[in-house]
Design an enzyme around this catalytic site. Sequence first.
Site, PDB file in Angstrom:
ATOM      1  N   HIS A  81       0.829  -1.207   0.000  1.00 51.15           N
ATOM      2  CA  HIS A  81       0.000   0.000   0.000  1.00 51.15           C
ATOM      3  C   HIS A  81       0.870   1.266   0.000  1.00 51.15           C
ATOM      4  O   HIS A  81       2.059   1.239   0.334  1.00 51.15           O
ATOM      5  CB  HIS A  81      -0.925   0.022   1.219  1.00 51.15           C
ATOM      6  CG  HIS A  81      -0.176  -0.033   2.530  1.00 51.15           C
ATOM      7  ND1 HIS A  81       0.494   1.047   3.061  1.00 51.15           N
ATOM      8  CD2 HIS A  81       0.002  -1.057   3.391  1.00 51.15           C
ATOM      9  CE1 HIS A  81       1.049   0.707   4.196  1.00 51.15           C
ATOM     10  NE2 HIS A  81       0.784  -0.567   4.422  1.00 51.15           N
ATOM     11  N   GLY A  82       0.254   2.390  -0.310  1.00 48.13           N
ATOM     12  CA  GLY A  82       0.969   3.661  -0.345  1.00 48.13           C
ATOM     13  C   GLY A  82       1.156   4.265   1.042  1.00 48.13           C
ATOM     14  O   GLY A  82       0.805   3.661   2.066  1.00 48.13           O
TER      15      GLY A  82
END
Length: 460
Positions: A81-82
Amino acid sequence: MLTFLWKFTVFFFYISCFLAYCVMLEDDPNIPAIAKYFNTKGRYEEVNPYLRVDILAVNRSILQPPSEECQQIHLTAIIRHGTRYPTTKNIKEMQQLYNIILHNASGEQSWLRELQTQWTMWYTEDMDGRLVQKGVNELKHLAVRLSKLFPSLISEEKLRGGFIKFITSSKHRCVNSTLSFKAGMTEHWNIKDMEFDHAVNDALMRFFDTCTRFVEEVDNNPSAVTEVDKFKQGPEMRRVQQKMADHLNIPYSLITYDMAEAAFYLCAYEFAIKSVKSPWCQLFDEDDAKVIEFASDLREFWKRGYGHDINSRASCILFHDVFNRLDKVAAQNMSGQQVAEAVTVQIGHADTLLPLLTLLGFFKDSEPLTSTNFATQAHRSFRTSHMMPYAANLILVLYDCGGGDLRVQPLLNEKPVTFPGLTDRASMPLYRDVLEHYKDLLQGCNFETECQVFKQPAED
């Protein structure tokens, strides 16, 4: 001869510009000097500095199939994920440290005055690891870059035709990263008349939650990380804490390991989330950062990496998912069928990707990381700052090079890597050689068996 000289001159010019460009990036005053040590809290741009200048830049020359006949037929991308907010646990520790700064610290340093009079504790417990706007942008930009790197696979036609599949962890930061990746594609191609589904699959993307042996023997077992605890209490970390207390003119007893880590994380999060070179960064020099980075790497090594065999064996289910898909694609291609799944995008966590990289043998040093070998591990391979920033990704691309010659190219964070143990082969080895190399895992790595806990029978 003139052509050769001209090509050499152009090549030399580009190399000179590149070196000057690297120096320019290295000396950027807006980037904390310690940013390269932020471990799993680091920006993707620190791993690929050229993205600071052009966030959509790609270098297609890194894809070098052995012949012009080679055609890309499938791509699997496993993506972290970011950028996210801190977790509730981290935020509580940050609040505790901030209170110490407000009520106990003293001094005339400008950065300290800024912390006490201008900076405010804006992190709230309800943020709890949620994806931030920077994380949204990271996944959008990654989608566009991959479409530029692999235009025959990641294309509008393939997306509209249902040949691109999306799988995600159920965690909000992963679901929102998946939505962001899809938005990057649809916005890039200006698609407004269709929506694209994704599947939530925690069995694959959060296998560490359901592997009973891992949970009992490592995750919930303090003795599994004794090396980490020893290092936290050791001389290197003690010096960092004492230096920090001296900077703040407060008793050493107030700066525990958790408080030093909280300050380090505040510097990292302010930079990752807001691109701000925060006054929190003034509490550390590069020597301090290396120590805190090592403490974090020790934790990852013993909880997700090579420290315990079950750490990586827990990822068998994801390993088999990837290779079963590659086998299916290979069979479809060999029989002349259309490949049904041209691209698979799987979005999870650092805790998803790191065990899989470990299972595959990446970043293995000759000696394990321990509480006593900080000095000798300065050039270690197992460095999460380099391999596991936000939006880290492992990409496997399958090529058909004609005549039944299938090859696979691995990339980590958009850079070619070689499968450990296949370093004497091409960077794009034959798929059958990869299968042969991992045959023991393919035949013997069973999630149910690996994760089963065998209880000793009670004595009468």
